[in-house]
Each structure stands twice: as structure tokens, then as C-alpha cells.
Design an enzyme around this catalytic site. Structure first.
Site, PDB file in Angstrom:
ATOM      1  N   CYS A  92       0.847  -1.186   0.000  1.00 36.87           N
ATOM      2  CA  CYS A  92       0.000   0.000   0.000  1.00 36.87           C
ATOM      3  C   CYS A  92       0.883   1.237   0.000  1.00 36.87           C
ATOM      4  CB  CYS A  92      -0.890  -0.021   1.246  1.00 36.87           C
ATOM      5  SG  CYS A  92      -2.045   1.352   1.363  1.00 36.87           S
ATOM      6  N   LEU A  93       0.524   2.220  -0.794  1.00 35.96           N
ATOM      7  CA  LEU A  93       1.301   3.454  -0.835  1.00 35.96           C
ATOM      8  C   LEU A  93       1.282   4.177   0.509  1.00 35.96           C
ATOM      9  CD1 LEU A  93       0.290   4.770  -4.375  1.00 35.96           C
ATOM     10  CD2 LEU A  93       2.425   3.645  -3.698  1.00 35.96           C
TER      11      LEU A  93
END
Length: 168
Positions: A92-93
């Protein structure tokens, strides 16, 4: 277009439940364009409004190999087409440099609105289905680490807090 700041865990704004999109005007169109630019630059394959502190039921994604299949999902709803689940490695960013196996529905049907408010639906499987579920979770204030054990979640939190202290 502009690069947006991506919130990082444990920022509490990532837990905000997003509101449905009702206005499809210029402000939304600019936000969508900026989200694509931010996602591609990160680099990532999906980005939800919540991750850029815009708490709208909105996400963009592009799971194509050559970044040539940009997709916009607004007010998305999905349902599993069967009981089969598959574990895939997720990242996930908003939780950089951490990956974990997460079980999700293998095949789904998603209904949403496009960037202009036009309804659409389609079936998805594999990586696309996995990403749609991951990004839809963001609209509900859910992160992929919520599927992990409490011990693993605590380790991620400590790692991210240490990362934030080092960058300050």
C-alpha cells in the site's frame, strides 16, 4: 496536474469513512487527474481518495503492465461471485515497504460510477479483483494490515512510527 501528498499509516485520517460522490464537476475531475499523476509517480497501481486526505468514495487504479489502462471507480460496491478466496501479496502506498499475504475473493462483480457519473459494472478476477477490494476498503477506513494478526499490525505500526521519526 499536481502531485498530492499520500498519507502514511498510522495517520488517523486513513481511518475516515468516505462520503459518496455527488458532484462530478471540475473540482472532481482535477482531483482524479491529480490522483492518477500521484499514483503513477509513487509508483503504485491503485490510490484511493482517503490516501490523499480526500474522503470521497473514489479510487483510481491501473493494473496494466504498461500503465495504459487507467480506471476510475466512484461510489463502488462489489460482491463475491463465489466462495473462493485467494491469498495475494499486498502492499500500500500508505504503508511503504511493507507487504503481506491477504486473502480476498477471487472473483467479484463491481458496480460503480465513472468519472462523469455514468454507472457501469463488470466482473473482475485475479489482481484486478484484489485491487478493487483493497481500494474499496480504503473508502471504509480499512487498511490491508487490518487482516493481519494483532501482533503483526503492532510491528507495522512500530516500523512506521520509526520511519516517521527518521524522516523528521
Amino acid at each position: 496536474m499536481a502531485l498530492l501528498t499520500i498519507l502514511e499509516y498510522p495517520d488517523e485520517h486513513l481511518r475516515t469513512v468516505a462520503q459518496p460522490v455527488t458532484d462530478f464537476g471540475d473540482q472532481l475531475q482535477t482531483l482524479i487527474d491529480d490522483m492518477f499523476e500521484t499514483m503513477y509517480a509513487a509508483p503504485g497501481i491503485g490510490l484511493a481518495g482517503a490516501q490523499v486526505d480526500q474522503h470521497l468514495q473514489l479510487f483510481v487504479l491501473d493494473v496494466s503492465e504498461h500503465q495504459n489502462d487507467p480506471r476510475v471507480y466512484i461510489n463502488p460496491v462489489w460482491e463475491a461471485l463465489d466462495d473462493e478466496r485467494k491469498q495475494m501479496q499486498e502492499g500500500c502506498l500508505s504503508i511503504p515497504e511493507y507487504y503481506a499475504e491477504v486473502p480476498r475473493a477471487l472473483r467479484i462483480k463491481v458496480s460503480a460510477l465513472d468519472r462523469h457519473g455514468k454507472p457501469f459494472e463488470h466482473e473482475a478476477d485475479g489482481l484486478l479483483a484484489h485491487c478493487i477490494q483493497h481500494e474499496t476498503d480504503h473508502t471504509k477506513g480499512v487498511l490491508f494490515i487490518d487482516y493481519l494478526s494483532p501482533l503483526k499490525r503492532e510491528r507495522v505500526k512500530k516500523k512506521m512510527l520509526k520511519r516517521h521519526k527518521a524522516s523528521v
